[in-house]
Structures are given as C-alpha cells and as structure tokens.
Design a protein around this motif. Structure first.
Motif, PDB file in Angstrom:
ATOM      1  N   LEU A 242       0.820  -1.206   0.000  1.00  0.00           N
ATOM      2  CA  LEU A 242       0.000   0.000   0.000  1.00  0.00           C
ATOM      3  C   LEU A 242       0.859   1.264   0.000  1.00  0.00           C
ATOM      4  O   LEU A 242       0.573   2.238  -0.711  1.00  0.00           O
ATOM      5  N   LYS A 243       1.938   1.237   0.784  1.00  0.00           N
ATOM      6  CA  LYS A 243       2.841   2.389   0.815  1.00  0.00           C
ATOM      7  C   LYS A 243       3.435   2.660  -0.563  1.00  0.00           C
ATOM      8  O   LYS A 243       3.468   3.811  -1.022  1.00  0.00           O
ATOM      9  N   ASP A 244       3.908   1.595  -1.200  1.00  0.00           N
ATOM     10  CA  ASP A 244       4.502   1.750  -2.539  1.00  0.00           C
ATOM     11  C   ASP A 244       3.463   2.252  -3.546  1.00  0.00           C
ATOM     12  O   ASP A 244       3.770   3.101  -4.395  1.00  0.00           O
ATOM     13  N   ALA A 245       2.243   1.715  -3.453  1.00  0.00           N
ATOM     14  CA  ALA A 245       1.196   2.104  -4.397  1.00  0.00           C
ATOM     15  C   ALA A 245       0.836   3.576  -4.253  1.00  0.00           C
ATOM     16  O   ALA A 245       0.658   4.290  -5.252  1.00  0.00           O
ATOM     17  N   PHE A 246       0.753   4.062  -3.029  1.00  0.00           N
ATOM     18  CA  PHE A 246       0.354   5.448  -2.811  1.00  0.00           C
ATOM     19  C   PHE A 246       1.492   6.440  -3.058  1.00  0.00           C
ATOM     20  O   PHE A 246       1.264   7.654  -3.077  1.00  0.00           O
TER      21      PHE A 246
END
Length: 363
Positions: A242-246
């Motif tokens: 999720l961190k990478d996606a955002f």
C-alpha cells in the motif's frame, strides 16, 4: 530488560497503561541505572513503581537450560514475585524459551497432567479478536492435549473478551470428519460428544482464522506458530504494498491523503501490536509473553492482558475444567475396562457339556 529495546519500551509501556489505570502498581526488575533513567522522565510511573535491581539479564539468544542455572536474573526474579504473591502477573518481551522454562520450574503447572504451558494469542478477525493456541510451546500434541488447549483457550477468551460460552474449533486441513491426522480426528470425536459442556463448532480451516468463524481456534504449536508468523508477514507485506502504491504518482499521493483516516484505521486493525500479549496457559500464575519487537504501545497491550486475567477467575476456571476432563477420562477408562472384562468372561465360559432346552438335550 528483554526484547529488542529493553527499558526504553517496557518502562514506557507501563507508563502508558498507568494513564488509563491509575490503580496499578509496578515492580520493574533489572538494571537500576537504566530503569531509573527512563523513570526520570515519567514521574507518575515513578511514584507507582519500585525498582528491583539485578545486574543479570537473560539474553534473547540464551538457551533455556543456561537461563535456569542463573538464579538472580531479572526474568527469574519477576517470576518469583508472582509465586510469592508480591505481583499478580509477570509480563516479559524477553527470551520465550527461557520464560517458559523458568515459569514452569518456579510456578509449576496447574495440574500434574499438564506437561507444559500452551501459548495463546489474540488474533484479529472480522468480528474483533479471536484466540488461537498453541502458537509455539508444544511442537506436537496428542488428542488429550488438544482438548486441554480447548479448555484453557475458552477460559482465557472468557476472561479477556467477556464471552461467556466461546465457540471452539479445531484447526484442520478440511471440515469433513475424515480429514486430518489421527490425533486431531480423535480430539474432534471427543469434543463432539460434548461431555465437557464446551461450545464446540467442529473443524475449521486456515481461512476461518480471519473470518472469525469461531472464538477459539485450537491447534498444535508447530502449526500455530507457522500460521502466526505467516499472518504477521502477510500483514507487513500488504502494508508495504500500500505504501509503494500510494507513492507511485502525484495522483496516488493525493488519494492517500484523502484516504488517510481509513488507512490508519486499517493499519491499526492488522497491526500485530494491537493484540500483543500471549499468556502461558496452564501455569499456577499469570505469565504474559510480549513480542520481542514490540513498541511501548504494543507492550502496554501485553500488560493489559495480564491485568484482565488478574482481575478474573480464569485460573480457577481452568482448574475446574481440567478436573472435569480428568474425571471424564477416568469414567471412560472404567467403562472400557468393564466392557473388556465382560467380553473375557463370555469367551471363557466352558463350551463342553449340554443344555436342557424345552426338555431336549442340546450338545
């Protein structure tokens, strides 16, 4: 003194819970200089605690046999405080093997039938938190041990979660009666007979752990530990994804900003620290194992578990349940011996001679 961070986390964790429960009092066992350095910043905790000094501590990689031989460690002293009645519970983020070995040696088991404690854990699911045990103490477990785990898990869940008659499931590779190895099928058969009055659901599978199908999931320590570590790894993996996606684009970053409250709530739900604090069930005293890598907030949650158990009658609950189980086994054994004796008597009757039937001789 244990865990990855020592007093920097454990002392601060106690202070956090004291903010909620001003009636608590703490014994802090370990290096007085290091502990007092933390207490200097926490005047309220300093007034509600006492430091028990020792310059000996059990290392995280120390073998249990070695830890047992050293009698004046902070870990051993804390457990002795529970045995003497000076403390209601001991909470440690230290060496799990040493904690278990010392607790068993100092506190002893609740009954002679119990071989060693079972580690329980609070497992987040769709309905809140379930209880899973054993998650690492007993690599293999026979049918009788699995039933003991069910009894202890029910008592723990009742004390901490307030569910009067928690539902219980046996972790298996399928829900059908023919699935699984012999020990789990035997435990299933005995639990299904319901002579112990448990709210037994039946077999559950790995997917049921997060569904919240039952309140208490029972398994052996090997399977439970693998499941626990897999779930923790999966939670961290999802969080990193999720961190990478955002962070992937300006638009995604804007979306993260808008979704921040929801994302924080989700992160809290899947954070292992939220359910931190695994009891060593079956001991004559309350012992709580915290994650070694716990932060202060997570460690305060482990203390909270100890407080909940200390305020409950769960030890008496377990003792009565285990006594009922032992009585049930004794009754079954007596019936089995009686049946065997009856069969032997019939087989040993002499066949020679004759019987008088309606006036006729039958050879």
């Amino acid at each position: 003194m244990g865990g990855d961070h020592g007093p920097a986390v454990t002392v601060c964790g106690a202070a956090l819970l004291l903010d909620e429960r001003a009636d608590l009092f703490f014994q802090l066992h370990g290096d007085e200089a290091r502990i007092n350095a933390e207490l200097a910043r926490l005047p309220r905790l300093k007034a509600r605690s006492v430091v028990i000094h020792t310059d000996q501590a059990v290392a995280m990689d120390e073998k249990p046999a070695q830890a047992i031989r050293r009698r004046n460690t902070s870990l051993a002293n804390a457990i002795h405080a529970v045995k003497s009645g000076e403390a209601k519970a001991v909470i440690s983020a230290g060496n799990t093997g040493a904690l278990m070995a010392l607790s068993k040696m100092i506190l002893k088991m609740l009954t002679d039938d119990l071989e060693r404690p079972a580690i329980g854990c609070s497992w987040p699911n769709k309905k809140g938190f379930g209880t899973v045990l054993d998650v690492g103490a007993n690599v293999t477990s026979d049918a009788h041990q699995l039933i003991e785990f069910a009894l202890m898990g029910a008592a723990f869940h009742r004390a901490v979660r307030g569910v009067e008659k928690p539902s219980i499931g046996l972790l298996n590779v399928g829900s059908e009666d023919v699935k699984g190895h012999e020990e789990v099928r035997e435990a299933h058969k005995m639990l299904r007979e319901n002579v112990l009055g448990l709210n037994y659901h039946g077999f559950v599978e790995g997917t049921d752990l997060c569904e919240g199908t039952v309140d208490v999931v029972v398994t052996d320590g090997f399977t439970g530990n693998v499941a626990l570590k897999t779930a923790e790894g999966a939670a961290r993996f999802i969080k990193d994804l999720l961190k990478d996606a955002f962070k992937s684009s300006p638009l995604a970053m804007l979306g993260a900003l808008l979704a921040a409250p929801a994302l924080k709530a989700m992160a809290k739900r899947i954070d292992p620290g939220t359910g931190n604090g695994g009891p060593l069930l079956g001991l004559r005293g309350i012992v709580i194992k915290s994650h070694g890598g716990a932060d202060a907030r997570a460690f305060s949650n482990a203390i909270r578990v100890g407080v909940s158990l200390a305020a409950s009658g769960y030890e008496r609950d377990i003792t009565l349940s285990l006594a009922q189980f032992s009585q049930s086994l004794a009754e079954q054994e007596a019936l089995s011996l009686a049946a065997t004796s009856s069969d032997t008597t019939i087989k040993d009757l002499p066949l020679a001679g004759h019987l008088e039937v309606a006036g006729n001789k039958v050879n």
